[in-house]
Scaffold this active site. Structure first.
Site, PDB file in Angstrom:
ATOM      1  N   PHE A 197       0.913  -1.191  -0.030  1.00 55.07           N
ATOM      2  CA  PHE A 197      -0.010  -0.009  -0.073  1.00 55.07           C
ATOM      3  C   PHE A 197       0.724   1.587  -0.061  1.00 55.07           C
ATOM      4  O   PHE A 197       0.385   2.266  -0.506  1.00 55.07           O
ATOM      5  CB  PHE A 197      -0.824  -0.066   1.265  1.00 55.07           C
ATOM      6  CG  PHE A 197      -0.254   0.464   2.704  1.00 55.07           C
ATOM      7  CD1 PHE A 197      -0.045   1.725   2.812  1.00 55.07           C
ATOM      8  CD2 PHE A 197       0.368  -0.446   3.447  1.00 55.07           C
ATOM      9  CE1 PHE A 197       0.393   2.103   4.000  1.00 55.07           C
ATOM     10  CE2 PHE A 197       0.984  -0.006   4.385  1.00 55.07           C
ATOM     11  CZ  PHE A 197       1.246   1.431   4.646  1.00 55.07           C
ATOM     12  N   GLU A 204      -5.046  -3.690  -1.702  1.00 56.62           N
ATOM     13  CA  GLU A 204      -6.379  -3.545  -1.724  1.00 56.62           C
ATOM     14  C   GLU A 204      -6.899  -2.353  -0.987  1.00 56.62           C
ATOM     15  O   GLU A 204      -8.076  -1.981  -0.913  1.00 56.62           O
ATOM     16  CB  GLU A 204      -7.108  -4.718  -1.269  1.00 56.62           C
ATOM     17  CG  GLU A 204      -6.983  -5.309   0.374  1.00 56.62           C
ATOM     18  CD  GLU A 204      -5.515  -6.210   0.200  1.00 56.62           C
ATOM     19  OE1 GLU A 204      -4.782  -5.901  -0.473  1.00 56.62           O
ATOM     20  OE2 GLU A 204      -5.747  -7.019   1.047  1.00 56.62           O
ATOM     21  N   SER A 257       5.375  -7.064   3.388  1.00 59.89           N
ATOM     22  CA  SER A 257       6.021  -7.371   4.598  1.00 59.89           C
ATOM     23  C   SER A 257       6.962  -8.544   4.610  1.00 59.89           C
ATOM     24  O   SER A 257       6.445  -9.557   3.571  1.00 59.89           O
ATOM     25  CB  SER A 257       4.960  -7.354   5.528  1.00 59.89           C
ATOM     26  OG  SER A 257       3.904  -8.443   5.027  1.00 59.89           O
ATOM     27  N   CYS A 300       9.560   1.782   3.422  1.00 61.25           N
ATOM     28  CA  CYS A 300      10.612   0.930   3.982  1.00 61.25           C
ATOM     29  C   CYS A 300      12.059   1.284   4.068  1.00 61.25           C
ATOM     30  O   CYS A 300      13.041   0.591   4.386  1.00 61.25           O
ATOM     31  CB  CYS A 300      10.535  -0.365   2.611  1.00 61.25           C
ATOM     32  SG  CYS A 300      11.143   0.227   1.249  1.00 61.25           S
ATOM     33  N   GLU A 302       9.212  -4.284  13.046  1.00 59.28           N
ATOM     34  CA  GLU A 302       8.979  -3.260  12.032  1.00 59.28           C
ATOM     35  C   GLU A 302       7.776  -2.366  12.486  1.00 59.28           C
ATOM     36  O   GLU A 302       6.606  -2.857  12.600  1.00 59.28           O
ATOM     37  CB  GLU A 302       8.782  -3.629  10.769  1.00 59.28           C
ATOM     38  CG  GLU A 302       8.721  -2.285   9.750  1.00 59.28           C
ATOM     39  CD  GLU A 302       8.581  -2.824   8.310  1.00 59.28           C
ATOM     40  OE1 GLU A 302       7.901  -4.162   8.030  1.00 59.28           O
ATOM     41  OE2 GLU A 302       8.948  -2.060   7.391  1.00 59.28           O
TER      42      GLU A 302
HETATM   43  P1  NAD Z   1       1.604  -6.442   3.298  1.00 60.55           P
HETATM   44  O1  NAD Z   1       2.568  -7.641   3.072  1.00 60.55           O
HETATM   45  O2  NAD Z   1       0.529  -6.619   4.176  1.00 60.55           O
HETATM   46  O3  NAD Z   1       0.982  -6.573   1.770  1.00 60.55           O
HETATM   47  C1  NAD Z   1       1.498  -6.645   0.386  1.00 60.55           C
HETATM   48  C2  NAD Z   1       0.757  -7.402  -0.556  1.00 60.55           C
HETATM   49  O4  NAD Z   1       0.591  -8.598  -0.182  1.00 60.55           O
HETATM   50  C3  NAD Z   1      -0.610  -6.603  -0.880  1.00 60.55           C
HETATM   51  O5  NAD Z   1      -0.939  -6.624  -2.184  1.00 60.55           O
HETATM   52  C4  NAD Z   1      -1.714  -7.801   0.067  1.00 60.55           C
HETATM   53  O6  NAD Z   1      -2.722  -7.727  -0.656  1.00 60.55           O
HETATM   54  C5  NAD Z   1      -0.884  -8.936  -0.189  1.00 60.55           C
HETATM   55  N1  NAD Z   1      -0.992 -10.084   1.093  1.00 60.55           N
HETATM   56  C6  NAD Z   1      -1.379  -9.513   2.339  1.00 60.55           C
HETATM   57  N2  NAD Z   1      -1.601 -10.586   2.885  1.00 60.55           N
HETATM   58  C7  NAD Z   1      -1.293 -11.748   2.350  1.00 60.55           C
HETATM   59  C8  NAD Z   1      -1.378 -12.995   2.624  1.00 60.55           C
HETATM   60  N3  NAD Z   1      -1.780 -13.596   3.753  1.00 60.55           N
HETATM   61  N4  NAD Z   1      -1.348 -13.889   1.467  1.00 60.55           N
HETATM   62  C9  NAD Z   1      -1.026 -13.493   0.283  1.00 60.55           C
HETATM   63  N5  NAD Z   1      -0.843 -12.098  -0.064  1.00 60.55           N
HETATM   64  C10 NAD Z   1      -1.033 -11.373   0.846  1.00 60.55           C
HETATM   65  O7  NAD Z   1       2.696  -5.293   3.165  1.00 60.55           O
HETATM   66  P2  NAD Z   1       1.943  -3.591   3.278  1.00 60.55           P
HETATM   67  O8  NAD Z   1       1.307  -3.492   4.526  1.00 60.55           O
HETATM   68  O9  NAD Z   1       1.096  -3.450   2.102  1.00 60.55           O
HETATM   69  O10 NAD Z   1       3.108  -3.122   3.029  1.00 60.55           O
HETATM   70  C11 NAD Z   1       3.919  -2.764   4.240  1.00 60.55           C
HETATM   71  C12 NAD Z   1       5.195  -3.694   4.180  1.00 60.55           C
HETATM   72  O11 NAD Z   1       5.833  -3.396   2.672  1.00 60.55           O
HETATM   73  C13 NAD Z   1       6.309  -3.266   5.068  1.00 60.55           C
HETATM   74  O12 NAD Z   1       6.564  -4.139   5.710  1.00 60.55           O
HETATM   75  C14 NAD Z   1       7.339  -2.499   4.186  1.00 60.55           C
HETATM   76  O13 NAD Z   1       8.633  -2.248   4.803  1.00 60.55           O
HETATM   77  C15 NAD Z   1       7.171  -3.216   3.089  1.00 60.55           C
HETATM   78  N6  NAD Z   1       8.039  -2.801   1.895  1.00 60.55           N
HETATM   79  C16 NAD Z   1       8.954  -3.018   1.548  1.00 60.55           C
HETATM   80  C17 NAD Z   1       9.732  -2.377   0.467  1.00 60.55           C
HETATM   81  C18 NAD Z   1      11.026  -3.033  -0.252  1.00 60.55           C
HETATM   82  O14 NAD Z   1      11.308  -2.476  -1.224  1.00 60.55           O
HETATM   83  N7  NAD Z   1      11.745  -3.918   0.620  1.00 60.55           N
HETATM   84  C19 NAD Z   1       9.028  -1.544  -0.083  1.00 60.55           C
HETATM   85  C20 NAD Z   1       7.955  -1.006   0.121  1.00 60.55           C
HETATM   86  C21 NAD Z   1       7.262  -1.608   1.191  1.00 60.55           C
END
Ligand code: NAD
Length: 499
Positions: A149, A176, A226, A281, A384
């Protein structure tokens, strides 16, 4: 209530699964739209369209593909304010920050205009008698990307721009929580000349993600989000034989040496720790001053700066420092971790727990927090937080500070602030973290370099954007060609020798 759609085969398509996620305006706390959550069948329809459209697109010469990217850049600039407004409304980040989100993605698209150069293969003339050897980079077919997101414009573009420039069809499954900008980007790509079916957006949650992971036609998967989900996607995707790269969470340390310019370090920490409400991140979430005296000077400089931060909705003007966090659940998690810090004995120097914004009482605003005397066993150090919370861990020496960052399981970014070139050089060489700043708090590599962490912050071999992206979205084919020679000495051509 607005009902959002998928974007399949060049059309906005309503969801048919009957499942929806609420999309909030985080500044007011109101649900402003419903996001359809795709079933495996809906995902399969998009894959079918992508697989039918891709061969023709893969056969288009790279220069013509690059022209689509050029036009897309023009359209992104044309619609910059519209995109940023939609982004701020769903994500909550300030308007300048939202424009930055689009801009950083745009820069990756600009890099992809170099596709004709980046896709050139290698050639060895006369590798043997009458034998030439050459390699070419060919598209994979259908690729998919699952994005978080916190950068709803930049991260989708990190993935789909190189994938498409390489000749692939791409299916994007955005977060979403803020799906509107990805849908707008897909429309703009088609306006730029992309054939239908090459970029599709399938909205959804775990069900759509699992369908992507298991679909036999999808060749590669990019993920950013994440760490627990990154690990899951990497494991399941790889075991299904796909090419997978996953980028996870972070806990970025900034080391402040006694000789650092303390005003510069404090300014940098406030921007890197609290900008975008800490939902980056590459945010700095741990400050590690070396020596108690350095720590005291740093805290003294930090407190007034943090207390002066202006928190508000993106509509309140460009001088707002940061906006609300994305959901009520995110706010609750952040405040829960703050409470754990207090309970576990950290010193809460700036306490934002009672923060309220008049007129926006139902918004997901979190006041800024600063902890001092945090120790590595505390939850606020290990986890985090992804919110406006900075933890200060005092180190007695440079070696101890270096060891802290080295021992943390995350390895996305880090920084050192010092005037000593030797310390900076030693730090950059020894640290086991993917992106390093020297007097730069958020060392995000530009589009023509690659972006990626180490340790539990990334899974897979290749980084995002830069030259790595062109490797990730292509496979190499190497041809060894022998043409028996029919040319006789003296230059006369002997056709018989060719038989
Ligand atoms: P998230 O892991 O909750 O969601 C990321 C994606 O995974 C979304 O599209 C979501 O719909 C999907 N998802 C969520 N739960 C799932 C599941 N159980 N099974 C399959 N798919 C699932 O992450 P977020 O809250 O949207 O974003 C924040 C996180 O992203 C933080 O941890 C941040 O550090 C990380 N991030 C990392 C980078 C990088 O380049 N390393 C960049 C941006 C964000």
């Amino acid at each position: 209530m607005q009902e959002l759609t998928h974007y399949i085969n060049g059309e906005h398509v309503k969801g048919t699964s009957g499942r929806f996620a609420d999309v909030y305006n985080p500044a007011t706390g109101e649900v402003q739209a419903k996001c359809p959550l795709a079933s495996a069948d809906e995902l399969a329809q998009a894959v079918e369209v992508a697989a039918a459209a891709q061969p023709a697109w893969g056969a288009v010469n790279p220069q013509r593909r690059a022209r689509v990217m050029m036009e897309f850049v023009r359209l992104l600039n044309r619609d910059m304010d519209k995109l940023a407004e939609a982004l701020s409304r769903e994500h909550g980040k300030t308007f300048p920050d939202a424009k930055g989100d689009v801009q950083r993605g745009l820069e990756v698209v600009e890099y992809c205009i170099g596709a004709p150069q980046l896709l050139k293969g290698e050639f060895t003339d006369s590798a043997g008698p009458g034998i030439d050897m050459y390699s070419m980079r060919q598209p994979l077919g259908v690729s998919a990307g699952i994005t978080p997101f916190n950068f709803p414009a930049m991260i989708p573009m990190w993935m789909f721009a190189p994938a498409i420039a390489c000749g692939n069809a791409f299916i994007l499954k955005p977060s979403e929580r803020d799906p509107s900008v990805p849908l707008m980007l897909a429309e703009l790509m088609e306006e730029a000349g992309l054939p239908k079916g090459i970029l599709q957006v399938v909205n959804g949650d775990k069900e759509a993600v699992d369908a992507i992971l298991d679909h036999p036609v999808i060749q590669s998967i990019g993920f950013v989000g994440s760490t627990p989900i990154a690990e899951y996607i990497y494991g399941r995707g790889c075991s299904n034989g796909k090419r997978v790269q996953c980028f996870g969470g972070a806990k970025n340390h900034m080391i402040i040496m006694p000789d650092a310019d303390m005003d510069q370090a404090a300014d940098a920490l406030v921007g890197a720790g609290y900008g975008a409400a800490g939902e980056r991140c590459m945010a700095i979430s741990v400050a590690v001053p070396v020596g108690d005296e350095t720590a005291d000077r740093l805290i003294e400089k930090l407190v007034p700066r943090i207390e002066a931060l202006k928190v508000g909705p993106y509509t309140a003007g460009d001088d707002v420092d940061y906006g609300p966090v994305v959901t009520a659940a995110a706010k609750e998690k952040i405040l829960g971790l703050v409470q754990s810090g207090v309970d576990q004995g950290a010193e809460l120097v700036v306490d934002g727990r009672d923060f309220k914004l008049q007129g926006y009482e139902d918004g997901f605003f979190v006041g800024p927090h600063l902890f001092d005397r945090v120790t590595p066993d505390m939850d606020i150090y290990q986890q985090e937080i992804f919110g406006p919370v900075l933890s200060c861990v005092r180190a007695a020496s440079y070696e101890e500070a270096l060891g802290l960052a080295m021992d943390h399981e995350m390895g996305n970014g880090t920084a050192i602030f010092t005037r000593d070139g030797d310390a900076a050089r030693d730090f950059a060489n020894r640290i086991n973290i993917g992106m390093v700043g020297v007097n730069v708090p958020i060392p995000v590599p530009l589009a023509y370099h690659t972006f990626g962490g180490w340790k539990k912050s990334a899974f897979g071999d290749l980084n995002q954007h830069g030259p790595d992206a062109f490797k990730f979205y292509t496979r190499t084919k190497t041809v060894t060609a022998r043409w028996p020679s029919g040319i006789k000495e003296g230059g006369e051509f002997n056709f018989k020798a060719m038989d």
